[in-house]
Design an enzyme around this catalytic site. Structure first.
Site, PDB file in Angstrom:
ATOM      1  N   GLY A 208      10.788  -2.679   5.869  1.00 60.55           N
ATOM      2  CA  GLY A 208      10.024  -3.936   5.849  1.00 60.55           C
ATOM      3  C   GLY A 208       9.638  -4.295   4.425  1.00 60.55           C
ATOM      4  N   HIS A 209       9.079  -3.320   3.703  1.00 60.71           N
ATOM      5  CA  HIS A 209       8.737  -3.553   2.287  1.00 60.71           C
ATOM      6  C   HIS A 209      10.003  -3.875   1.489  1.00 60.71           C
ATOM      7  CE1 HIS A 209       5.500  -0.573   3.494  1.00 60.71           C
ATOM      8  NE2 HIS A 209       4.770  -1.577   3.057  1.00 60.71           N
TER       9      HIS A 209
ATOM     10  N   GLN B 206       5.605 -11.585   7.290  1.00 60.61           N
ATOM     11  CA  GLN B 206       5.071 -12.300   8.455  1.00 60.61           C
ATOM     12  C   GLN B 206       4.426 -11.340   9.452  1.00 60.61           C
ATOM     13  OE1 GLN B 206       4.584 -15.404   9.097  1.00 60.61           O
ATOM     14  NE2 GLN B 206       4.034 -15.162  11.268  1.00 60.61           N
TER      15      GLN B 206
ATOM     16  N   LEU C 274       6.638   3.197   1.551  1.00 59.21           N
ATOM     17  CA  LEU C 274       7.569   2.073   1.664  1.00 59.21           C
ATOM     18  C   LEU C 274       8.653   2.319   2.713  1.00 59.21           C
ATOM     19  CD1 LEU C 274       8.000   1.193  -2.131  1.00 59.21           C
ATOM     20  CD2 LEU C 274       6.344   0.291  -0.481  1.00 59.21           C
TER      21      LEU C 274
ATOM     22  N   MET D 194       0.842  -1.205   0.000  1.00 56.26           N
ATOM     23  CA  MET D 194       0.000   0.000   0.000  1.00 56.26           C
ATOM     24  C   MET D 194       0.876   1.253   0.000  1.00 56.26           C
ATOM     25  SD  MET D 194      -3.470  -0.850   2.018  1.00 56.26           S
ATOM     26  CE  MET D 194      -2.873  -0.586   3.674  1.00 56.26           C
ATOM     27  N   GLY D 195       2.150   1.097  -0.308  1.00 60.14           N
ATOM     28  CA  GLY D 195       3.041   2.255  -0.411  1.00 60.14           C
ATOM     29  C   GLY D 195       3.537   2.733   0.941  1.00 60.14           C
TER      30      GLY D 195
HETATM   31  P1  AMP Z   1       1.399  -2.881   3.472  1.00 63.04           P
HETATM   32  O1  AMP Z   1       1.972  -1.822   2.579  1.00 63.04           O
HETATM   33  O2  AMP Z   1       1.295  -2.485   4.900  1.00 63.04           O
HETATM   34  O3  AMP Z   1       0.136  -3.497   2.918  1.00 63.04           O
HETATM   35  O4  AMP Z   1       2.470  -4.057   3.462  1.00 63.04           O
HETATM   36  C1  AMP Z   1       2.879  -4.664   2.265  1.00 63.04           C
HETATM   37  C2  AMP Z   1       3.645  -5.917   2.600  1.00 63.04           C
HETATM   38  O5  AMP Z   1       4.789  -5.570   3.371  1.00 63.04           O
HETATM   39  C3  AMP Z   1       2.822  -6.908   3.437  1.00 63.04           C
HETATM   40  O6  AMP Z   1       3.043  -8.227   2.955  1.00 63.04           O
HETATM   41  C4  AMP Z   1       3.364  -6.707   4.815  1.00 63.04           C
HETATM   42  O7  AMP Z   1       3.241  -7.846   5.634  1.00 63.04           O
HETATM   43  C5  AMP Z   1       4.822  -6.402   4.521  1.00 63.04           C
HETATM   44  N1  AMP Z   1       5.416  -5.691   5.662  1.00 63.04           N
HETATM   45  C6  AMP Z   1       4.975  -4.558   6.258  1.00 63.04           C
HETATM   46  N2  AMP Z   1       5.727  -4.240   7.323  1.00 63.04           N
HETATM   47  C7  AMP Z   1       6.688  -5.202   7.406  1.00 63.04           C
HETATM   48  C8  AMP Z   1       7.767  -5.454   8.293  1.00 63.04           C
HETATM   49  N3  AMP Z   1       8.027  -4.657   9.340  1.00 63.04           N
HETATM   50  N4  AMP Z   1       8.536  -6.540   8.072  1.00 63.04           N
HETATM   51  C9  AMP Z   1       8.290  -7.360   7.020  1.00 63.04           C
HETATM   52  N5  AMP Z   1       7.280  -7.189   6.148  1.00 63.04           N
HETATM   53  C10 AMP Z   1       6.485  -6.120   6.337  1.00 63.04           C
END
Ligand code: AMP
Length: 311
Positions: free
Chosen positions: A57-58, A178, A54, A51-52
């Site tokens: 983690g991303h 995860q 970034l 969802m951006g």
């Molecule tokens: P989001 O943009 O929040 O939808 O996240 C996109 C992807 O990044 C999802 O698969 C999340 O689980 C992963 N993600 C978000 N935060 C972390 C993090 N701290 N560590 C690992 N993966 C993450």
């Protein structure tokens, strides 16, 4: 790096890539005919849905996708279907220029940034019942636990957008964190039940040195709240210590988490639950593997974290 806002443009690019242009950079979108030296399976495509806003983690997902695939596609889409009306859709952090730089620096080949209208045919950006759309409903047993309880429509929205992205991209592999453990279990089930293409790759949680899991929603935290939020992981670590001291019953592990959070300042626990990481069935005892997952409100942010315990 190519940046696409329409499904047609992205699919044309991927079609050309699969049809013989093995190097993502060499795909010439102006080509009207192309060689067919390679079978459709010869070019591997890694999809990283986001969802951006970034962060590291991303980036860990993108870097893993980069290592394992010929072509890396990152999608950025703040999916209105997964926000309930009272949630933070309007305020969710958006920073496309920054995200483009991150994607370029991590050698992403294709960035897909569709509008809501492009993906759903919706002009209106507000979250709503979306009654005119076909949606994917995950099994009730995976929705009546953890975040599904307080966010009833969230995972239906996630499953719907993931199914759409898989059908658009046909990834060889798709990368998920995860950190969103319930999402991982539901996406695995979705891919198996609907025979979607692609292998799911799950990447570990990236944390700040304080232990706080990186999240786009950390953006909402003041420096003091950021410090307060470190209790989430600390509480999970305490439960892990107890588990390593041979405690196999889930309730004492949850009691430790609750105690730690109740004694902290500025953090309001939404839930602490112990479930099986694959089925999300609530556990009384951990027999092989268990997922301890929590959600808590810190200031205006709702944060989640989890830990997997294995015997
Ligand atoms: P989001 O943009 O929040 O939808 O996240 C996109 C992807 O990044 C999802 O698969 C999340 O689980 C992963 N993600 C978000 N935060 C972390 C993090 N701290 N560590 C690992 N993966 C993450």
């Amino acid at each position: 790096m190519r940046c696409f806002t329409t499904i047609t443009e992205l699919q044309t690019y991927l079609k050309l890539l699969r049809s013989g242009n093995r190097s993502p950079a060499s795909v010439n979108l102006a080509q009207s005919s192309f060689t067919r030296n390679h079978s459709a399976q010869s070019v591997s495509i890694g999809l990283v849905p986001t969802m951006g806003a970034l962060h590291q983690g991303h980036m860990s997902l993108i870097e893993r996708a980069r290592q394992e695939n010929d072509c890396v596609v990152v999608s950025i889409f703040v999916n209105p279907l997964q926000f309930t009306p009272q949630e933070d859709l309007a305020h969710y952090p958006r920073n496309l220029e920054h995200d483009k730089v991150v994607c370029k620096n991590t050698a992403v080949d294709a960035l897909f940034v569709p509008t809501i209208d492009e993906l759903y045919g919706l002009k209106n950006e507000q979250a709503g019942p979306f009654t005119h759309l076909t949606q994917v409903m995950p099994p009730a047993s995976m929705l009546n636990v953890l975040c599904g309880r307080s966010r009833p429509l969230h995972f239906q929205g996630v499953a719907t957008v993931v199914a759409k992205l898989f059908n658009i991209v046909h990834p060889t592999r798709a990368y998920f964190g995860q950190k969103d453990a319930q999402q991982v279990a539901i996406v695995r089930k979705l891919v198996a039940d609907l025979n979607l293409p692609g292998q799911i790759v799950v990447c570990p949680i990236v944390r700040e040195s304080s232990g706080l899991a990186l999240s786009s929603r950390n953006f909402y935290l003041t420096p003091a709240q950021r410090q307060q939020a470190t209790v989430l992981y600390r509480s999970l670590q305490k439960a892990q210590q107890l588990f390593h001291a041979q405690e196999r019953n889930v309730q004492p592990l949850l009691d430790v988490i609750q105690q730690e959070i109740v004694n902290s300042i500025g953090v309001k626990l939404d839930y602490a639950e112990g479930v099986h990481p694959d089925t999300l069935v609530p556990l009384v005892q951990i027999e092989d593997r268990g997922l301890l997952a929590i959600a808590a409100h810190v200031g205006s942010a709702r944060l989640i974290d989890n830990i997997t315990l294995s015997i």
